[in-house]
Write a protein that holds these residues in place. Structure first.
Motif, PDB file in Angstrom:
ATOM      1  N   ARG A  40       3.026   2.921  10.178  1.00 25.52           N
ATOM      2  CA  ARG A  40       2.227   3.937   9.485  1.00 25.52           C
ATOM      3  C   ARG A  40       1.399   3.349   8.332  1.00 25.52           C
ATOM      4  O   ARG A  40       0.369   3.887   7.975  1.00 25.52           O
ATOM      5  CB  ARG A  40       3.136   5.062   8.985  1.00 25.52           C
ATOM      6  N   SER A  41       1.889   2.253   7.755  1.00 22.69           N
ATOM      7  CA  SER A  41       1.141   1.661   6.633  1.00 22.69           C
ATOM      8  C   SER A  41       0.245   0.518   7.090  1.00 22.69           C
ATOM      9  O   SER A  41      -0.636   0.092   6.361  1.00 22.69           O
ATOM     10  CB  SER A  41       2.124   1.127   5.588  1.00 22.69           C
TER      11      SER A  41
ATOM     12  N   GLU B  91       0.818  -1.218   0.000  1.00 22.17           N
ATOM     13  CA  GLU B  91       0.000   0.000   0.000  1.00 22.17           C
ATOM     14  C   GLU B  91       0.844   1.257   0.000  1.00 22.17           C
ATOM     15  O   GLU B  91       0.431   2.279  -0.549  1.00 22.17           O
ATOM     16  CB  GLU B  91      -0.913   0.031   1.235  1.00 22.17           C
ATOM     17  N   ALA B  92       2.022   1.174   0.640  1.00 17.83           N
ATOM     18  CA  ALA B  92       2.774   2.405   0.844  1.00 17.83           C
ATOM     19  C   ALA B  92       4.275   2.172   0.797  1.00 17.83           C
ATOM     20  O   ALA B  92       4.774   1.182   1.329  1.00 17.83           O
ATOM     21  CB  ALA B  92       2.425   3.007   2.212  1.00 17.83           C
TER      22      ALA B  92
END
Lengths: 423, 423
Positions: B341-342, B298-299
């Motif tokens: 964070r992801s 995702e990131a």
């Protein structure tokens, strides 16, 4: 003077490997006004190789043999050369020392397979290999200089550059002084350019040869002269081409798009940040491949999911819901998010459908929204690029870098590719 | 039965074009257990071409001539074949009709240049060209079937598929059924593997041919049999190699490292996030090049500066100050930051000195700290990789992807490259 090429390797015959070595050898030689007359490719078969070497060394002044120097039983070049020349195989001290040093630097134990590469015919001249474990070598036979080289492209290239071209120049001095002015362009095709020259530069001097080399994604243009006294004409031709299509010129020699962008940012003491969805980091990696990128690039955001577009770049969830991830409002928000959060003055943002799945009637595979420019002047565009997943990612990367280059240069003319790929 | 290839074209000799046709021809023939014995490449010179055709038609049972069928004065194949065989040039009715139809579909007027392509030696058999205007043709001479084909790759391919392979199969029926089992490995060299097979698999059956193809960064291994009845032996050899070095096997066919990682993450319903300094997005772009990556990625965080390591990943400023950006505590904090964070369960973080500048005695160019694994089990390592800036970035990408692959598979054995590049 006749140069021939003998390429050896079962992988070249089976089709598992496409031969790029011979093109590289030809290009390096042509820069010194030498050309290759004939090339022959055979598998790793002893009788075939011996017959070829015998026959070609009689026909040519220089025979470059490529491949067959490695450590395995397939690698037959030294053995065959010994048979051909009648020079016994012996352990070559220079080659052996090279192998020992090479292994030591890599903390490898020198094994029998490595040492096989030092067993060479008596009397060969060694050609240093700055990359790999197998040295090259040359020997005279049938009035022909036989030069044996490794098949691995990234070993062959520096050996050509550092030793082999020079060896050939010394042996067969060439009075022509080929001088080529090379530069890279983006967004113009070979046939368009050829037509442009035919239509608008009708008095093109025959002393300046116009050549092309189509790369991905750049088109290299070459202006070649054969006598130093024509350097003025060469410069004039360059100026006239520049006047016609200068905004497509990325830079001299091998300058690529990312390099041009990094140089412009450095000159303007500016910074760039990237917000990538469909390219997944490819734009950031193109920029950071350039030495010195750290002065102009601090942060790249790879936001593959909608959640991450919100968390990492502050894209509004309502915007995403209303317009979808592949939309103008989203790439605008991504670009502003990247510039604000990184403090960079310039931004690139892309969101698209790389495929092979995920397309819709409304947004088919190949659709991409791009934003580029500065906070004060942000541009956007939708394109549809039909290509493989990887090809799509490479095209989006090249186009956004080129648009940023044009923005940094203040070029107002719109590149033709924008209308060609618009829908 | 002997098949030879004659490639013609000045662009193949000058290095402006890399020949991909012969690899494609070889691959299509090898699927039917035919192999090419020899290929010769010459420029568009009439005397050279005539001599080659004369000599090769005597030596081979089948001679495939590629190139020289087009409409320009460089295109000499038909003329030379007429001289060789003594068959006069005449307008071939089938070829002419093809050109008329081809022009009509494109709303082009048939011109003299087009019609030149219908002037062929008497008695040739036409090979249809479903794409371009120039048909192929074949003729017997010197007990050799000479097959003339166009140089344009996307015309040649369908002609091979639809007509030429079949023509060869009919002329020389083949009882062999070549079958190749291919797989990709990382972290083992060709010479090490050869030594391993020589030492430990001394009774390797001669029915199974062991072959290699060194790519960057993977080494492909091929096990080829010539009779279907040897499929068991082939499988046994694969099993024995797997037992010896299975942890280095990335996957079957052309599987690359990122593909292997994406597949494993998909199977385990897990996600990965990347925090990159020195690779600048290359790891993220390798992963997102794989179709279906969005389910597992995702990131990605490209944090090139210290400020961005703090802002984007929450790395403590005191940690950065005390240990420097290229340090174990920093890559640990980067990896944890990216995972937290992801929301991904797995992370990769790298920070290093890609060069050419920025090195110190303590941390020379090529130094990299890497962290990989999960929140519960995060591994770290420092390596020193001597390479160009781009080569360094590619090696770091390959190594961190391989270490992640090993982690996802639960392989405990440490790969040899870790100790080789440790300092």
């Amino acid at each position: 003077m006749k140069i021939q090429l003998l390429l050896t390797g079962n992988e070249l015959m089976s089709g598992h490997t496409v031969d790029s070595n011979s093109a590289m050898i030809a290009q390096q030689l042509s820069a010194k006004a030498y050309s290759i007359a004939r090339k022959v490719t055979v598998g790793d078969d002893k009788a075939d190789l011996l017959a070829e070497m015998q026959q070609q060394s009689k026909a040519a002044d220089i025979l470059i043999v490529n491949g067959g120097l490695g450590p395995t039983i397939d690698d037959l070049t030294a053995e065959i050369l010994s048979e051909l020349t009648g020079q016994a195989i012996e352990e070559n001290a220079i080659a052996k020392q090279h192998i020992i040093d090479w292994c030591e630097r890599r903390k490898l134990i020198v094994n029998a397979a490595n040492l096989k590469q030092a067993m060479l015919p008596t009397g060969v001249e060694i050609i240093p290999n700055p990359v790999g474990s197998a040295v090259g070598f040359s020997i005279n036979h049938n009035d022909c200089l036989i030069i044996c080289t490794p098949g691995v492209p990234n070993e062959l290239r520096p050996m050509m550059e550092q030793t082999i071209v020079e060896l050939i120049c010394q042996r067969f001095p060439n009075n022509e002084q080929l001088s080529t002015l090379r530069f890279q362009t983006f967004g113009i095709g070979e046939s368009t350019l050829q037509q442009m020259v035919g239509d608008k530069l009708t008095d093109w001097p025959e002393e300046v040869e116009l050549g092309f080399r189509a790369g991905m994604p750049l088109l290299e243009i070459k202006l070649t002269i054969r006598k130093a006294e024509h350097a003025n004409l060469q410069q004039q031709c360059y100026q006239r081409l520049s006047a016609l299509m200068g905004h497509c010129i990325v830079g001299p020699e091998s300058t690529n798009l990312a390099e041009a962008v990094v140089q412009l940012l450095q000159q303007q003491h500016a910074q760039l940040s990237t917000a990538e969805s469909c390219t997944g980091g490819l734009i950031a990696s193109a920029i950071t491949e350039i030495a010195g990128a750290s002065a102009v690039f601090e942060a790249g955001y790879v936001t593959y999911s909608n959640d991450m577009k919100q968390d990492m770049l502050g894209v509004d969830s309502a915007t995403l819901e209303q317009h979808g991830a592949v939309s103008e409002p989203v790439v605008i928000a991504m670009a502003h998010g990247a510039m604000e959060r990184s403090g960079a003055g310039y931004g690139i943002a892309v969101s698209g459908v790389a495929g092979p799945d995920g397309g819709s009637d409304d947004k088919p595979v190949g659709t991409v929204w791009m934003a580029w420019g500065s906070k004060a002047q942000l541009h956007t565009r939708k394109l549809v690029l039909k290509a493989s997943r990887k090809g799509f990612q490479q095209m989006v990367t090249a186009i956004t870098l080129d648009l940023t280059r044009r923005e940094l240069l203040g070029i107002e003319a719109e590149p033709r590719y924008l209308s060609r790929y618009s829908q």
